[in-house]
Design an enzyme around this catalytic site. Sequence first.
Site, short mmCIF file in Angstrom:
data_model
loop_
_atom_site.label_atom_id
_atom_site.label_comp_id
_atom_site.label_asym_id
_atom_site.label_seq_id
_atom_site.Cartn_x
_atom_site.Cartn_y
_atom_site.Cartn_z
N ARG A 1 -0.07 1.72 10.20
CA ARG A 1 0.22 1.78 8.75
C ARG A 1 1.71 1.55 8.48
NH1 ARG A 1 -4.13 1.20 9.71
NH2 ARG A 1 -5.91 2.52 9.31
N SER B 1 -9.24 6.69 3.15
CA SER B 1 -8.68 7.87 3.82
C SER B 1 -7.42 8.29 3.06
CB SER B 1 -8.29 7.54 5.26
OG SER B 1 -9.43 7.16 5.97
N GLU C 1 -1.67 8.83 3.17
CA GLU C 1 -1.69 7.37 3.43
C GLU C 1 -1.66 6.65 2.08
OE1 GLU C 1 -4.55 5.83 6.29
OE2 GLU C 1 -4.97 4.15 4.98
C1 LIG Z 1 -13.62 2.85 0.28
C2 LIG Z 1 -12.32 2.49 0.94
C3 LIG Z 1 -12.27 2.28 2.30
C4 LIG Z 1 -11.07 1.96 2.93
N1 LIG Z 1 -11.07 1.75 4.28
C5 LIG Z 1 -9.90 1.41 4.89
C6 LIG Z 1 -9.87 1.18 6.31
O1 LIG Z 1 -10.87 1.26 6.99
N2 LIG Z 1 -8.68 0.84 6.87
C7 LIG Z 1 -7.53 0.73 6.12
O2 LIG Z 1 -6.48 0.40 6.69
N3 LIG Z 1 -7.53 0.95 4.81
C8 LIG Z 1 -8.68 1.29 4.17
N4 LIG Z 1 -8.68 1.52 2.81
C9 LIG Z 1 -7.41 1.49 2.08
C10 LIG Z 1 -7.01 0.11 1.51
O3 LIG Z 1 -8.15 -0.68 1.22
C11 LIG Z 1 -6.09 -0.66 2.45
O4 LIG Z 1 -4.94 0.09 2.79
C12 LIG Z 1 -5.64 -1.99 1.85
O5 LIG Z 1 -4.91 -2.70 2.81
C13 LIG Z 1 -4.78 -1.85 0.59
O6 LIG Z 1 -4.70 -3.13 -0.01
P1 LIG Z 1 -4.56 -3.32 -1.57
O7 LIG Z 1 -4.49 -4.77 -1.85
O8 LIG Z 1 -5.63 -2.58 -2.30
O9 LIG Z 1 -3.15 -2.64 -1.83
P2 LIG Z 1 -2.67 -1.81 -3.10
O10 LIG Z 1 -3.40 -0.50 -3.13
O11 LIG Z 1 -2.71 -2.64 -4.31
O12 LIG Z 1 -1.16 -1.55 -2.70
C14 LIG Z 1 -0.84 -0.78 -1.55
C15 LIG Z 1 0.61 -1.09 -1.17
O13 LIG Z 1 0.67 -2.45 -0.74
C16 LIG Z 1 1.67 -3.16 -1.48
N5 LIG Z 1 1.24 -4.54 -1.65
C17 LIG Z 1 0.05 -4.98 -2.15
N6 LIG Z 1 0.01 -6.34 -2.15
C18 LIG Z 1 1.20 -6.75 -1.66
C19 LIG Z 1 1.79 -8.03 -1.44
N7 LIG Z 1 1.15 -9.17 -1.73
N8 LIG Z 1 3.04 -8.08 -0.93
C20 LIG Z 1 3.72 -6.95 -0.66
N9 LIG Z 1 3.23 -5.72 -0.85
C21 LIG Z 1 1.99 -5.60 -1.34
C22 LIG Z 1 1.77 -2.41 -2.80
O14 LIG Z 1 3.04 -2.62 -3.40
C23 LIG Z 1 1.55 -0.97 -2.37
O15 LIG Z 1 2.76 -0.36 -1.96
C24 LIG Z 1 -9.88 1.84 2.17
C25 LIG Z 1 -9.93 2.03 0.78
C26 LIG Z 1 -11.13 2.35 0.16
C27 LIG Z 1 -11.16 2.55 -1.33
#
Ligand SMILES: Cc1cc2nc3c(=O)[nH]c(=O)nc-3n(C[C@H](O)[C@H](O)[C@H](O)COP(=O)(O)OP(=O)(O)OC[C@H]3O[C@@H](n4cnc5c(N)ncnc54)[C@H](O)[C@@H]3O)c2cc1C
Length: 307
Positions: free
Chosen positions: A182, A232, A302
Amino acid sequence: MPESDGGREPLAWRLRAIVGEDNVLEMEPMSEHTTFEVGGPADLYVIPEDFDEVRDVLRACDEAGARRFVLGRGSDLLVSDEGYRGVVVAVADGLTGVSVDGEEMTCQAGVDLREASEMACELGLTGLEFACGIPGSVGGACFMNAGAYGGCVADVLKCVRVVMPDGDIETIDAADLDLGYRRSRVASEGLVVLAATFALRRGDPEKIRATMDDLMRQREEKQPLDLPSAGSTFKRPEGYFAGKLIMDAGLQGYQHGGAAVSKKHAGFVVNVGGATAADVHAVIEHVQDEVERQFGVRLEPEVRFLE
Ligand SMILES: Cc1cc2nc3c(=O)[nH]c(=O)nc-3n(C[C@H](O)[C@H](O)[C@H](O)COP(=O)(O)OP(=O)(O)OC[C@H]3O[C@@H](n4cnc5c(N)ncnc54)[C@H](O)[C@@H]3O)c2cc1C
């Protein structure tokens, strides 16, 4: 940005000149852009549709001295009830292209990881199976080095195209991104991901599909996918599992307002109906305090907080 609309209007005009009238929204409720379904309005919500627009939007915000936040799919995010006094740059809404060259797949930052995984499967490319149930964007996944079931972005990422802090657009090799649990340079240095290239391998589509089906089945069995959450809630503490500590502390089902520790998976805080960000914070803090009191381990969220 000033409290009144004093500072907002000129910046809003400038942003409209870059991305077009329809791609700048005012007072946009963030509850509609987060998987927690929580969060007040963002002053400005801007949707760039190509790399130059992303760079120009970031530059305009920086020159105006406005706060800005790069949003992916909002699946790892808790936005405060007051919302965000600044500009949300909704990279995931506009950058959704994918191209394939042999065993390499390049996804723009907004591509849904689940779709990338599905596409790789259809093309008979192996490596992205772990991502089939992660509801984030490719950009967010690079930021977090998202991973599951023994795989993570670092295993398959070849390079990223990013906007650097000085506004230049550059390509960076994955080896130079300091990817760890992470953790990434994207996060630590505030790089903005425009696209990511994954180096995959030819595989048997049936085996790839079977692996993905199996991982999805495991998720459905163990995770509260029927309720809004951000996955998580806590990072895995060294030598422990967050969910087990929370369960052993007797906190499974603990509820404050509309937020609760999931009864299905103690590692998830879920929105059981009408949760506010304050409710979610209250649950997170109670869990942290109680687990620390009982086991001497301070759980680290996280989930990212946006205020
Ligand atoms: C049901 C569920 C299951 C999940 N399972 C997992 C899992 O198994 N493993 C896991 O790792 N995560 C999991 N997650 C968490 C999440 O999906 C991941 O961490 C994912 O990578 C976040 O991406 P996002 O686009 O939604 O980011 P966001 O929530 O929109 O942003 C998160 C961070 O990333 C930054 N960010 C987003 N896009 C960019 C970009 N283009 N450039 C720079 N920074 C950026 C944002 O500024 C912010 O700080 C889960 C979430 C849910 C709801």
